[in-house]
Enzyme design. Structure first.
Site, PDB file in Angstrom:
ATOM      1  N   ARG A   1      32.251  -4.022  -0.599  1.00 36.13           N
ATOM      2  CA  ARG A   1      30.906  -4.469  -0.989  1.00 36.13           C
ATOM      3  C   ARG A   1      30.538  -5.723  -0.201  1.00 36.13           C
ATOM      4  O   ARG A   1      31.397  -6.564   0.073  1.00 36.13           O
ATOM      5  CB  ARG A   1      30.955  -4.847  -2.475  1.00 36.13           C
ATOM      6  CG  ARG A   1      29.892  -4.296  -3.381  1.00 36.13           C
ATOM      7  CD  ARG A   1      30.056  -4.864  -4.774  1.00 36.13           C
ATOM      8  NE  ARG A   1      31.435  -4.766  -5.247  1.00 36.13           N
ATOM      9  CZ  ARG A   1      31.814  -3.917  -6.208  1.00 36.13           C
ATOM     10  NH1 ARG A   1      30.914  -3.136  -6.767  1.00 36.13           N
ATOM     11  NH2 ARG A   1      33.058  -3.855  -6.593  1.00 36.13           N
TER      12      ARG A   1
ATOM     13  N   SER B   1      41.451  -8.528  -1.111  1.00 40.28           N
ATOM     14  CA  SER B   1      42.306  -8.239  -2.275  1.00 40.28           C
ATOM     15  C   SER B   1      43.698  -7.789  -1.892  1.00 40.28           C
ATOM     16  O   SER B   1      44.140  -6.670  -2.251  1.00 40.28           O
ATOM     17  CB  SER B   1      41.609  -7.192  -3.127  1.00 40.28           C
ATOM     18  OG  SER B   1      40.283  -7.601  -3.358  1.00 40.28           O
TER      19      SER B   1
ATOM     20  N   ASP C   1      40.855 -11.057  -5.140  1.00 43.50           N
ATOM     21  CA  ASP C   1      39.864 -10.546  -6.103  1.00 43.50           C
ATOM     22  C   ASP C   1      40.139 -11.034  -7.516  1.00 43.50           C
ATOM     23  O   ASP C   1      39.221 -11.183  -8.329  1.00 43.50           O
ATOM     24  CB  ASP C   1      39.777  -9.008  -6.051  1.00 43.50           C
ATOM     25  CG  ASP C   1      41.121  -8.325  -6.235  1.00 43.50           C
ATOM     26  OD1 ASP C   1      41.129  -7.075  -6.330  1.00 43.50           O
ATOM     27  OD2 ASP C   1      42.155  -9.019  -6.246  1.00 43.50           O
TER      28      ASP C   1
HETATM   29  C1  0WK Z   1      35.686  -5.142  -8.568  1.00 45.25           C
HETATM   30  C2  0WK Z   1      35.807  -6.472  -7.817  1.00 45.25           C
HETATM   31  C3  0WK Z   1      36.721  -6.317  -6.636  1.00 45.25           C
HETATM   32  C4  0WK Z   1      38.052  -5.757  -7.091  1.00 45.25           C
HETATM   33  C5  0WK Z   1      37.823  -4.489  -7.820  1.00 45.25           C
HETATM   34  C6  0WK Z   1      39.129  -3.987  -8.352  1.00 45.25           C
HETATM   35  O1  0WK Z   1      34.551  -6.896  -7.374  1.00 45.25           O
HETATM   36  O2  0WK Z   1      36.899  -7.544  -6.008  1.00 45.25           O
HETATM   37  O3  0WK Z   1      38.890  -5.578  -6.002  1.00 45.25           O
HETATM   38  O4  0WK Z   1      36.949  -4.684  -8.919  1.00 45.25           O
HETATM   39  O5  0WK Z   1      38.932  -2.781  -8.993  1.00 45.25           O
HETATM   40  P1  0WK Z   1      39.040  -1.371  -8.272  1.00 45.25           P
HETATM   41  O6  0WK Z   1      37.797  -1.190  -7.530  1.00 45.25           O
HETATM   42  O7  0WK Z   1      40.251  -1.428  -7.410  1.00 45.25           O
HETATM   43  O8  0WK Z   1      39.206  -0.404  -9.354  1.00 45.25           O
HETATM   44  C1  BGC Z   2      46.996  -6.629  -4.208  1.00 43.16           C
HETATM   45  C2  BGC Z   2      46.367  -7.816  -4.899  1.00 43.16           C
HETATM   46  C3  BGC Z   2      45.076  -7.423  -5.581  1.00 43.16           C
HETATM   47  C4  BGC Z   2      45.323  -6.233  -6.473  1.00 43.16           C
HETATM   48  C5  BGC Z   2      44.080  -5.776  -7.184  1.00 43.16           C
HETATM   49  C6  BGC Z   2      47.107  -5.463  -5.156  1.00 43.16           C
HETATM   50  O1  BGC Z   2      47.568  -4.337  -4.497  1.00 43.16           O
HETATM   51  O2  BGC Z   2      48.261  -6.960  -3.725  1.00 43.16           O
HETATM   52  O3  BGC Z   2      46.120  -8.829  -3.989  1.00 43.16           O
HETATM   53  O4  BGC Z   2      44.642  -8.507  -6.330  1.00 43.16           O
HETATM   54  O5  BGC Z   2      45.839  -5.156  -5.730  1.00 43.16           O
HETATM   55  O6  BGC Z   2      43.109  -5.361  -6.333  1.00 43.16           O
END
Ligand code: 0WK
Ligand code: BGC
Ligand code: 0WK
Ligand code: BGC
Length: 926
Positions: free
Chosen positions: A528, A592, A646
């Site tokens: 994003r 992240s 993140d």
């Molecule tokens: C939304 C946050 C982003 C983070 C994500 C983690 O803005 O920084 O990495 O959530 O959730 P995912 O998209 O991996 O489920």
């Molecule tokens: C990464 C982290 C991150 C997390 C959630 C992990 O795989 O090592 O830096 O915060 O994922 O996105």
């Protein structure tokens, strides 16, 4: 008795006066109905636990029979008039049927009121006789135990006796788990073995027995020795059981209604007499006005009183009339039978040693009538409250429902059932209630419940290693706490699995941030790019516009250069759309992945995780790589002021709304957490004043082997097939990228062992990644979850049976539950660290959370909250969902970094460079 025998007016008046309190007016019954309703609602509340009189006990029975139940089961039926041992054979499908063989055994009074050990030894003795008689001693059959007393249950196969009722008073049983006591007694006898799979109340067994015939049956009523009702309640109304979807059967234990005095105004002196003379004075007051064990006794008390008044038996109170319990309820049923002439009433009284006249028999018949009628009316008022609640639960104007009924009073008393039905109609006119008499007793129902529980039981046994006890979770919590300490210490950090990375973020937003920023958010499900405007008109406001960009797999797995060129290209596209290509806005970069930092605008990637594997980036500064890619483009400029994880972005985003937020938690594709640590504990950063946010990178917990004892063969298989074997082992047990695959591997193994899909294994089922985490979330939606399971499994070509769908739903529950429990244990360690850092007895804090698994899974958040509160009871934790992602948080961090550099004169005094050992010489004010 001459037809002419009539009562004199004076006799009549005095008799009416004595019996008047039994004639409950419709308003009084409506009042009873409404009071019962209030008690039902109160009993469902969390705060009512341990206080409510109508206990509303969860039974862990979440559905009524659906015809797929099958197998051979043993059932015990204890607590009614007879103790029954049954063998139940259930066939499913088109020729579905239930065959039952049973034997009735007596429970002598001295056993009912002896020691618990004697009672359970007696039960096991009877089982042994039955197994002998049936020639099935060797078969370790699954057993369903109908135990008709109030039990608090934590699962279908656990039942702690709250208190004895009716004629039972065995010692050392109250507060004990009756399933354990039965298992103990079987072990003591050491002659046969049984697999006790379920313990159910007789109302529940009755509802299930009738539900097998009529799917509309969602209420079970017992009007027998005791009195009680159960019904299917919406999970969302049951506060003490986790989950908001679907239904669970609640055993109301309404026999205790009024134990708080709320119906004392309709209790008569005869009721008080009966109560004082009972085994449990003050308890089960409603039961003592409505059930078979006591109606006869109430009549006897009245007869004694009328005799004292000279209205009966010529005023002579015979020995037998003084005998407690002599006037059994069955006599009421006989005496009240319309077919019985007064002469026969006199014969019954004779049998009881009561010489009576015709007038006496008229009065006795009348007394029996008012007592049983009141009982039926009161029962009707209670049941009206239940059906009305069901109607409102369904939100319908008119409810059609079936009540499964059993019990000698309902079955044998000539008028009870009719009066009960009429009263329900009167007091719940918008409910059309069908009463279905249980022909087969609750043993059948218990076997049906056992059939469903057995299925899940097998899976529980199969996936035993995935069900972590609180003891294990507390141990994992202690292990993680040790890992945190190692990560923070200069000496152990290099070898620590949990890296505890300093982030150079020293506090959460304080409301003074302002400006126009770009935030990049890379590493989660989506890449994003955001424009974040923080302004300060009256109050601080944040405006955000964002675009989501794809990050194709070949970019994630290609070269680092291509990856950052892609990021820079997307940024260029975004700035184009925002018409800010001419501006050099400060940029906050949410990256992240684990980065070692010595300052805010530098991030050395330690290792890729999740789906990323771009070459040439590990060990490099991702800010430099991005700046290089931007420079290479030359069509816009950007000032990358900060790179944040993140978790940090999430903490900052939530800190904007809640100043108490000092933990950031991600449960998404990956998992991780950060928190505000005391500088004096962070060896790697110079200075002891204040705090700094630490990115724990807990995904790597266990990479040093410290979780081998709880990792399963499926976890090892996941790791072997991952992009980074041996790394992020905790993450692979917990996060969204791996959960679906974990379930798939389990399903494959269970199918191979014939436990699922009749052993069918299809290429789709064998394909990695075919079963996604979003499927787990969909299948655990309890209302439509099973349909979803069918849909998803059908797409995998395995033609699932309904049983398979229930089994797969259970596997999903076990896997996602383990994830939530493990996160609760590592989060618990962080909360304990914060509490100790603050030196407070009770920690009050907020955890900012984000991530698709936490957000999308129907039960995850609740399970995490609940387990966290159980593991760290002395912490008051608010979980704050990050509505706007970590981009906002990254902008906040950038805002502060920007303010600091723009007030450049400060820069002069406080260069913030780390020396070789990574320590910063000067205090960073941020
Ligand atoms: C939304 C946050 C982003 C983070 C994500 C983690 O803005 O920084 O990495 O959530 O959730 P995912 O998209 O991996 O489920
Ligand atoms: C990464 C982290 C991150 C997390 C959630 C992990 O795989 O090592 O830096 O915060 O994922 O996105
Ligand atoms: C028959 C059921 C049993 C229940 C009994 C209640 O199979 O589980 O406890 O009805 O009626 P009672 O025998 O107490 O009149
Ligand atoms: C018990 C209930 C039972 C009822 C009917 C009551 O005394 O507390 O658990 O359902 O009797 O047997």
């Amino acid at each position: 008795c001459p037809k002419s025998s009539i009562l004199l007016a004076a006799q009549r008046r005095r008799l009416d006066a004595a019996l008047a309190p039994f004639l409950l007016a419709p308003d009084t019954l409506r009042e009873v109905r409404d009071k019962m309703r209030a008690e039902l609602e109160y009993g469902l509340k969390r705060e009512a636990q341990g206080k409510a009189t109508v206990k509303m006990l969860p039974t862990y029975v979440c559905g009524t029979p659906d015809g797929t139940e099958k197998g051979k089961f043993l059932a015990l039926d204890l607590g009614g008039t007879n103790f029954r041992v049954l063998l139940v054979k259930i066939k499913s499908g088109r020729k579905r049927s239930v065959q039952m063989y049973n034997k009735i055994f007596a429970i002598p009074l001295e056993i009912m009121q002896g020691t618990g050990e004697e009672l359970f030894d007696h039960i096991v003795q009877c089982i042994a006789e039955f197994l002998e008689y049936m020639g099935i001693k060797g078969a370790c059959l699954p057993l369903g135990f109908t135990f008709s007393f109030p039990c608090r249950q934590a699962s279908i196969d656990k039942g702690t006796l709250v208190g004895w009722t009716k004629g039972f008073k065995a010692t050392d049983c109250e507060g004990e788990d009756v399933v354990d006591m039965l298992r103990e007694a079987i072990r003591r006898r050491n002659e046969f073995d049984l697999d006790i799979v379920a313990v159910v109340n007789d109302t529940v067994g009755t509802m299930m027995t009738c539900g097998y015939e009529d799917p509309n049956c969602e209420i079970g009523l017992i009007a027998g020795t005791g009195s009680n009702v159960c019904y299917m309640e919406d999970m969302k109304n049951i506060e003490i059981v986790e989950g908001n979807e679907g239904k669970m059967c609640i055993n109301t234990e309404w026999g205790a209604f009024g134990d708080n005095g709320c119906i004392d105004h309709i209790r008569t002196k005869y009721d008080r007499e009966v109560d004082e003379g009972s085994l449990n004075p003050g308890k089960q007051r409603y039961e003592k006005m409505t059930s078979g064990m006591y109606l006869g006794e109430i009549v006897r008390q009245i007869l004694i009183d009328l005799t004292k008044q000279g209205l009966l038996f010529r005023g002579h109170i015979s020995e037998s009339l003084r005998k407690r319990g002599i006037f059994e309820t069955k006599f009421l049923s006989q005496i009240e039978s319309d077919r019985l002439a007064l002469l026969q009433v006199r014969r019954i009284l004779q049998q009881l040693g009561l010489d009576s006249t015709c007038e006496d028999s008229i009065i006795v018949k009348e007394v029996c009538g008012v007592v049983s009628r009141r009982a039926a009316r009161l029962c009707g008022a209670g049941l009206a409250a239940i059906v009305e609640k069901k109607r409102e639960n369904r939100g319908v104007e008119h409810l059609q429902i079936t009540v499964g009924v059993d019990g000698t009073l309902y079955k044998l008393h000539p008028h009870f059932s009719t009066v009960l039905r009429e009263t329900v109609k009167e007091l719940a006119p918008q409910c059309d209630v069908t009463f279905l008499l249980s022909e087969d007793g609750s043993g059948k129902g218990a076997a049906l419940i056992t059939a469903v529980a057995k299925r899940l039981h097998n899976i529980d046994k199969y996936l035993y290693a995935m069900r972590l006890s609180d003891e294990t979770l507390l141990d994992v919590m202690a292990r993680f706490r040790r890992e945190m300490k190692n990560g923070l210490s200069r000496d152990f950090n290099p070898t620590a699995a949990v890296k505890m990375l300093p982030t150079f973020v020293r506090s959460i937003p304080d409301g003074s941030e302002k400006g126009d920023f770009i935030a990049l958010d890379l590493g989660g499900s989506y890449f994003r790019i955001l424009r974040v405007k923080v302004s300060h008109e009256k109050k601080q406001t944040v405006q955000m516009e964002s675009e989501i960009y794809n990050t194709p797999e070949d970019i994630m797995h290609g070269s680092g250069t291509r990856l950052f060129d892609h990021v820079a290209e997307c940024l260029g596209d975004f700035m184009e759309k925002q018409q800010i290509k001419d501006k050099k806005l400060p940029v906050g970069f949410t990256f992240s992945f684990p980065c070692r930092q010595t300052k805010l605008d530098e991030g050395i990637l330690i290792t890729w995780t999740k789906r990323f594997k771009a070459s040439g980036v590990e060990g490099a500064d991702v800010v430099k790589l991005l700046n290089k890619a931007i420079k290479k483009r030359g069509d816009y400029d950007a000032d990358i002021m900060a790179v944040v994880n993140d978790t940090v972005g999430t903490m900052m985003t939530c800190g904007f709304d809640d100043q108490r937020c000092e933990v950031g938690l991600i449960i998404g594709t990956g998992t991780n957490a950060c928190y505000m640590e005391e500088m004096r504990h962070i060896d790697l950063v110079e200075g002891d004043e204040g705090r700094m946010c630490i990115n724990t990178e807990w995904g790597a917990f266990g990479d040093d082997g410290s979780l081998e004892d709880i990792r399963t063969e499926f976890d090892r298989e996941i790791d072997r097939g991952s992009l980074n074997p041996g790394k992020q082992l905790f993450e692979k047990m917990v996060s969204g990228l791996y959960m679906g695959e974990l379930v798939r591997l389990i399903l494959v193994k269970m199918a191979k062992e014939g436990l699922l899909f009749e052993g069918r294994i299809t290429p789709e089922l064998l394909t990695k990644g075919k079963f996604e985490t979003k499927h787990v979330s969909a299948i655990e939606k309890s209302k439509e979850g099973l349909n979803k399971a069918k849909e998803i499994l059908t797409r995998l070509g395995v033609e699932p049976s309904h049983e398979d769908c229930i089994a797969v739903q259970h596997v999903c529950t076990i896997v996602s539950f383990r994830s939530a429990n493990l996160v609760a244990s590592t989060l618990g360690a962080i909360l304990n660290q914060l509490r100790d850092n603050k030196g407070v007895g009770r920690l009050r804090t907020t955890v900012g959370v984000d991530g698709s698994l936490y957000k999308m899974h129907p039960q995850y958040a609740r399970r995490l909250h609940k387990t966290t509160r159980r593991l760290v009871p002395d912490s008051e934790v608010r979980f704050l969902l990050s509505e706007s992602g970590s981009g906002k948080g990254a902008a906040m961090v950038t805002a502060v970094a920007y303010r600091r550099t723009s007030s450049s004169w400060l820069h002069l005094f406080l260069p913030l460079q780390a020396d070789q050992s990574g320590c910063c010489k000067f205090l960073s004010v941020f």
